[in-house]
Write a protein that holds these residues in place. Structure first.
Motif, PDB file in Angstrom:
ATOM      1  N   VAL A 102       5.877   6.234   0.735  1.00 11.76           N
ATOM      2  CA  VAL A 102       4.743   6.996   0.232  1.00 11.76           C
ATOM      3  C   VAL A 102       3.801   6.082  -0.548  1.00 11.76           C
ATOM      4  O   VAL A 102       4.224   5.104  -1.170  1.00 11.76           O
ATOM      5  CB  VAL A 102       5.197   8.186  -0.632  1.00 11.76           C
ATOM      6  CG1 VAL A 102       6.167   9.069   0.153  1.00 11.76           C
ATOM      7  CG2 VAL A 102       5.855   7.729  -1.925  1.00 11.76           C
ATOM      8  N   THR A 103       2.525   6.412  -0.516  1.00 10.66           N
ATOM      9  CA  THR A 103       1.502   5.599  -1.153  1.00 10.66           C
ATOM     10  C   THR A 103       1.372   5.967  -2.625  1.00 10.66           C
ATOM     11  O   THR A 103       1.269   7.147  -2.984  1.00 10.66           O
ATOM     12  CB  THR A 103       0.149   5.806  -0.453  1.00 10.66           C
ATOM     13  OG1 THR A 103       0.273   5.415   0.914  1.00 10.66           O
ATOM     14  CG2 THR A 103      -0.935   4.966  -1.110  1.00 10.66           C
ATOM     15  N   THR A 104       1.410   4.958  -3.499  1.00  9.01           N
ATOM     16  CA  THR A 104       1.105   5.142  -4.917  1.00  9.01           C
ATOM     17  C   THR A 104       0.147   4.036  -5.343  1.00  9.01           C
ATOM     18  O   THR A 104      -0.006   3.036  -4.640  1.00  9.01           O
ATOM     19  CB  THR A 104       2.362   5.084  -5.806  1.00  9.01           C
ATOM     20  OG1 THR A 104       2.749   3.710  -5.999  1.00  9.01           O
ATOM     21  CG2 THR A 104       3.529   5.853  -5.195  1.00  9.01           C
ATOM     22  N   ARG A 105      -0.465   4.207  -6.494  1.00  4.38           N
ATOM     23  CA  ARG A 105      -1.410   3.177  -6.959  1.00  4.38           C
ATOM     24  C   ARG A 105      -0.705   1.891  -7.364  1.00  4.38           C
ATOM     25  O   ARG A 105      -1.358   0.869  -7.584  1.00  4.38           O
ATOM     26  CB  ARG A 105      -2.259   3.730  -8.106  1.00  4.38           C
ATOM     27  CG  ARG A 105      -1.555   3.889  -9.416  1.00  4.38           C
ATOM     28  CD  ARG A 105      -2.316   4.760 -10.394  1.00  4.38           C
ATOM     29  NE  ARG A 105      -2.067   6.176 -10.132  1.00  4.38           N
ATOM     30  CZ  ARG A 105      -2.524   7.161 -10.918  1.00  4.38           C
ATOM     31  NH1 ARG A 105      -3.289   6.868 -11.959  1.00  4.38           N
ATOM     32  NH2 ARG A 105      -2.240   8.418 -10.646  1.00  4.38           N
ATOM     33  N   TYR A 106       0.625   1.910  -7.442  1.00  7.16           N
ATOM     34  CA  TYR A 106       1.390   0.715  -7.817  1.00  7.16           C
ATOM     35  C   TYR A 106       2.125   0.096  -6.628  1.00  7.16           C
ATOM     36  O   TYR A 106       2.860  -0.872  -6.798  1.00  7.16           O
ATOM     37  CB  TYR A 106       2.382   1.073  -8.929  1.00  7.16           C
ATOM     38  CG  TYR A 106       1.655   1.545 -10.163  1.00  7.16           C
ATOM     39  CD1 TYR A 106       1.153   0.636 -11.086  1.00  7.16           C
ATOM     40  CD2 TYR A 106       1.422   2.907 -10.372  1.00  7.16           C
ATOM     41  CE1 TYR A 106       0.445   1.065 -12.200  1.00  7.16           C
ATOM     42  CE2 TYR A 106       0.708   3.344 -11.487  1.00  7.16           C
ATOM     43  CZ  TYR A 106       0.225   2.414 -12.392  1.00  7.16           C
ATOM     44  OH  TYR A 106      -0.489   2.837 -13.496  1.00  7.16           O
ATOM     45  N   THR A 154       6.180   3.165  -1.944  1.00 12.28           N
ATOM     46  CA  THR A 154       7.463   3.514  -2.554  1.00 12.28           C
ATOM     47  C   THR A 154       8.374   4.159  -1.522  1.00 12.28           C
ATOM     48  O   THR A 154       7.991   5.122  -0.855  1.00 12.28           O
ATOM     49  CB  THR A 154       7.241   4.473  -3.743  1.00 12.28           C
ATOM     50  OG1 THR A 154       6.483   3.796  -4.753  1.00 12.28           O
ATOM     51  CG2 THR A 154       8.563   4.931  -4.320  1.00 12.28           C
ATOM     52  N   ARG A 155       9.576   3.607  -1.372  1.00 12.34           N
ATOM     53  CA  ARG A 155      10.553   4.138  -0.415  1.00 12.34           C
ATOM     54  C   ARG A 155      11.237   5.372  -1.014  1.00 12.34           C
ATOM     55  O   ARG A 155      11.750   5.352  -2.144  1.00 12.34           O
ATOM     56  CB  ARG A 155      11.594   3.069  -0.077  1.00 12.34           C
ATOM     57  CG  ARG A 155      12.769   3.539   0.766  1.00 12.34           C
ATOM     58  CD  ARG A 155      12.378   4.085   2.137  1.00 12.34           C
ATOM     59  NE  ARG A 155      11.630   3.130   2.931  1.00 12.34           N
ATOM     60  CZ  ARG A 155      12.183   2.293   3.805  1.00 12.34           C
ATOM     61  NH1 ARG A 155      13.503   2.287   3.957  1.00 12.34           N
ATOM     62  NH2 ARG A 155      11.420   1.476   4.506  1.00 12.34           N
ATOM     63  N   VAL A 156      11.259   6.427  -0.204  1.00 16.74           N
ATOM     64  CA  VAL A 156      11.912   7.677  -0.572  1.00 16.74           C
ATOM     65  C   VAL A 156      12.804   8.090   0.584  1.00 16.74           C
ATOM     66  O   VAL A 156      12.363   8.121   1.739  1.00 16.74           O
ATOM     67  CB  VAL A 156      10.878   8.788  -0.865  1.00 16.74           C
ATOM     68  CG1 VAL A 156      11.586  10.088  -1.228  1.00 16.74           C
ATOM     69  CG2 VAL A 156       9.918   8.369  -1.979  1.00 16.74           C
ATOM     70  N   THR A 214       2.749  -3.627  -5.974  1.00 13.37           N
ATOM     71  CA  THR A 214       1.505  -4.382  -5.802  1.00 13.37           C
ATOM     72  C   THR A 214       0.665  -4.419  -7.079  1.00 13.37           C
ATOM     73  O   THR A 214      -0.329  -5.142  -7.131  1.00 13.37           O
ATOM     74  CB  THR A 214       0.649  -3.768  -4.685  1.00 13.37           C
ATOM     75  OG1 THR A 214       0.357  -2.394  -4.998  1.00 13.37           O
ATOM     76  CG2 THR A 214       1.386  -3.835  -3.349  1.00 13.37           C
ATOM     77  N   ARG A 215       1.075  -3.654  -8.082  1.00 14.06           N
ATOM     78  CA  ARG A 215       0.324  -3.584  -9.339  1.00 14.06           C
ATOM     79  C   ARG A 215       1.320  -3.420 -10.475  1.00 14.06           C
ATOM     80  O   ARG A 215       2.305  -2.683 -10.344  1.00 14.06           O
ATOM     81  CB  ARG A 215      -0.651  -2.403  -9.307  1.00 14.06           C
ATOM     82  CG  ARG A 215      -1.411  -2.136 -10.596  1.00 14.06           C
ATOM     83  CD  ARG A 215      -2.301  -0.917 -10.416  1.00 14.06           C
ATOM     84  NE  ARG A 215      -2.891  -0.451 -11.661  1.00 14.06           N
ATOM     85  CZ  ARG A 215      -3.613   0.661 -11.787  1.00 14.06           C
ATOM     86  NH1 ARG A 215      -3.819   1.431 -10.728  1.00 14.06           N
ATOM     87  NH2 ARG A 215      -4.105   1.013 -12.952  1.00 14.06           N
ATOM     88  N   ALA A 216       1.083  -4.104 -11.568  1.00 15.62           N
ATOM     89  CA  ALA A 216       2.027  -4.085 -12.680  1.00 15.62           C
ATOM     90  C   ALA A 216       2.079  -2.714 -13.350  1.00 15.62           C
ATOM     91  O   ALA A 216       1.063  -2.021 -13.465  1.00 15.62           O
ATOM     92  CB  ALA A 216       1.656  -5.149 -13.704  1.00 15.62           C
ATOM     93  N   THR A 217       3.269  -2.336 -13.792  1.00 11.68           N
ATOM     94  CA  THR A 217       3.451  -1.172 -14.664  1.00 11.68           C
ATOM     95  C   THR A 217       3.697  -1.713 -16.069  1.00 11.68           C
ATOM     96  O   THR A 217       4.827  -2.060 -16.415  1.00 11.68           O
ATOM     97  CB  THR A 217       4.637  -0.312 -14.189  1.00 11.68           C
ATOM     98  OG1 THR A 217       5.771  -1.166 -13.968  1.00 11.68           O
ATOM     99  CG2 THR A 217       4.301   0.425 -12.908  1.00 11.68           C
ATOM    100  N   ASP A 251       2.339   9.982  -8.857  1.00  9.34           N
ATOM    101  CA  ASP A 251       1.851   9.673  -7.511  1.00  9.34           C
ATOM    102  C   ASP A 251       2.905  10.000  -6.455  1.00  9.34           C
ATOM    103  O   ASP A 251       2.582  10.513  -5.372  1.00  9.34           O
ATOM    104  CB  ASP A 251       1.482   8.189  -7.410  1.00  9.34           C
ATOM    105  CG  ASP A 251       0.202   7.834  -8.142  1.00  9.34           C
ATOM    106  OD1 ASP A 251      -0.503   8.753  -8.613  1.00  9.34           O
ATOM    107  OD2 ASP A 251      -0.095   6.626  -8.238  1.00  9.34           O
ATOM    108  N   VAL A 252       4.167   9.689  -6.744  1.00  3.35           N
ATOM    109  CA  VAL A 252       5.244   9.994  -5.804  1.00  3.35           C
ATOM    110  C   VAL A 252       5.322  11.501  -5.574  1.00  3.35           C
ATOM    111  O   VAL A 252       5.400  11.980  -4.423  1.00  3.35           O
ATOM    112  CB  VAL A 252       6.592   9.442  -6.308  1.00  3.35           C
ATOM    113  CG1 VAL A 252       7.747   9.933  -5.436  1.00  3.35           C
ATOM    114  CG2 VAL A 252       6.575   7.914  -6.342  1.00  3.35           C
TER     115      VAL A 252
END
Length: 270
Positions: free
Chosen positions: A34-38, A41-43, A94-97, A109-110
């Motif tokens: 799934v697409t998130t801003r970070y 993400t595998r679900v 792809t983006r830091a948390t 986002d998830v």
């Protein structure tokens, strides 16, 4: 900073072990990215009907750590087990948390990508902290939280580090009762070659705990080394009547390994 393996070879070996363990999943499964801003993400999605549950693992646990529980859960629920961003697994950061708010945004986002109106969030250790963080910040998509041994109630000290060293040693135990540890041993040691970059687990303020407006079931180990269970119980019950606390006798921070059937039952109870 963004989480990544030390080198390509380490990643290849880890993902090969991941895929071998994924084949043990005891019920039909659909792997979603799934697409998130970070980052993607595998679900792992299982179960066709029933209220949706999102499962969040502890540090280095991955979605696969839920395989002892998923058959019972998927019999009654649509179940989504998540590889946390910034941790080893099949999510790709792809983006830091950099803050707790970033972590909450990622989890939101998830949930948005999965598409249901409401979710029960069930988490272990860091996953439980993530669930409570989102519930305190933005509870709109949350039906409730089951939080097993969450950090965030006391500073993490040397007692936890000493306990962790002893706990890791048990993963070498060849006896049959350590079957789950034997199964996940390649992921544990392969994950040590992953450079995780995520914010420290801050301590929950009284205002954050009061802000949670959904039912929360806290399941704590009597012998936990990350907090004093009775103190946590007294604090949350004084702050928020929506908290229900269970203290499991003789259990440590490894409660999900010590009492997996209890964890499954508490999630099913909501």
């Amino acid at each position: 900073m963004i989480g990544a393996f030390k080198n390509a070879r380490s990643e290849e070996r880890y993902l090969a072990a991941y895929d071998r363990i994924a084949a043990l999943w005891p019920v039909p499964v659909q792997d979603l990215d799934v697409t998130t801003r970070y980052g993607p993400t595998r679900v792992r999605a299982s179960g066709d009907e029933g209220p949706p549950i999102v499962l969040l693992s502890g540090a280095m646990g991955t979605s696969l750590s839920w395989y002892p529980h998923v058959a019972d859960l998927a019999a009654h629920h649509r179940v989504y087990a998540v590889d946390t961003i910034g941790e080893p697994g099949r999510s790709h950061q792809t983006r830091a948390t950099g803050t707790g708010d970033d972590c909450a945004d990622w989890l939101a986002d998830v949930l948005d990508a999965l598409g249901h109106e409401k979710f029960l969030l069930a988490g272990v250790s860091r996953g439980a902290w993530l669930a409570l963080t989102l519930a305190a910040r933005s509870p709109d998509r949350i039906a409730g939280v089951v939080a097993v041994e969450p950090p965030g109630f006391a500073p993490i000290g040397w007692s936890f580090i000493r306990w962790s060293v002893r706990e890791i040693a048990t993963w070498f135990d060849p006896r049959p009762r350590a079957a789950v540890r034997r199964t996940f041993r390649p992921l544990l040691f392969g994950g040590l070659k992953y450079r995780a970059h995520h914010p420290a687990q801050y301590l929950f303020s009284d205002d954050q705990l009061r802000a949670i407006t959904v039912p929360v079931r806290l399941v704590l180990g009597e012998r936990s080394v990350i907090h004093t269970a009775r103190e946590v119980e007294q604090r949350v019950q004084a702050l928020n009547p929506l908290f229900d606390v269970e203290i499991v006798p003789r259990a440590t921070h490894a409660l999900p390994l010590q009492r997996p059937e209890l964890v499954t039952a508490r999630i099913l109870a909501g």
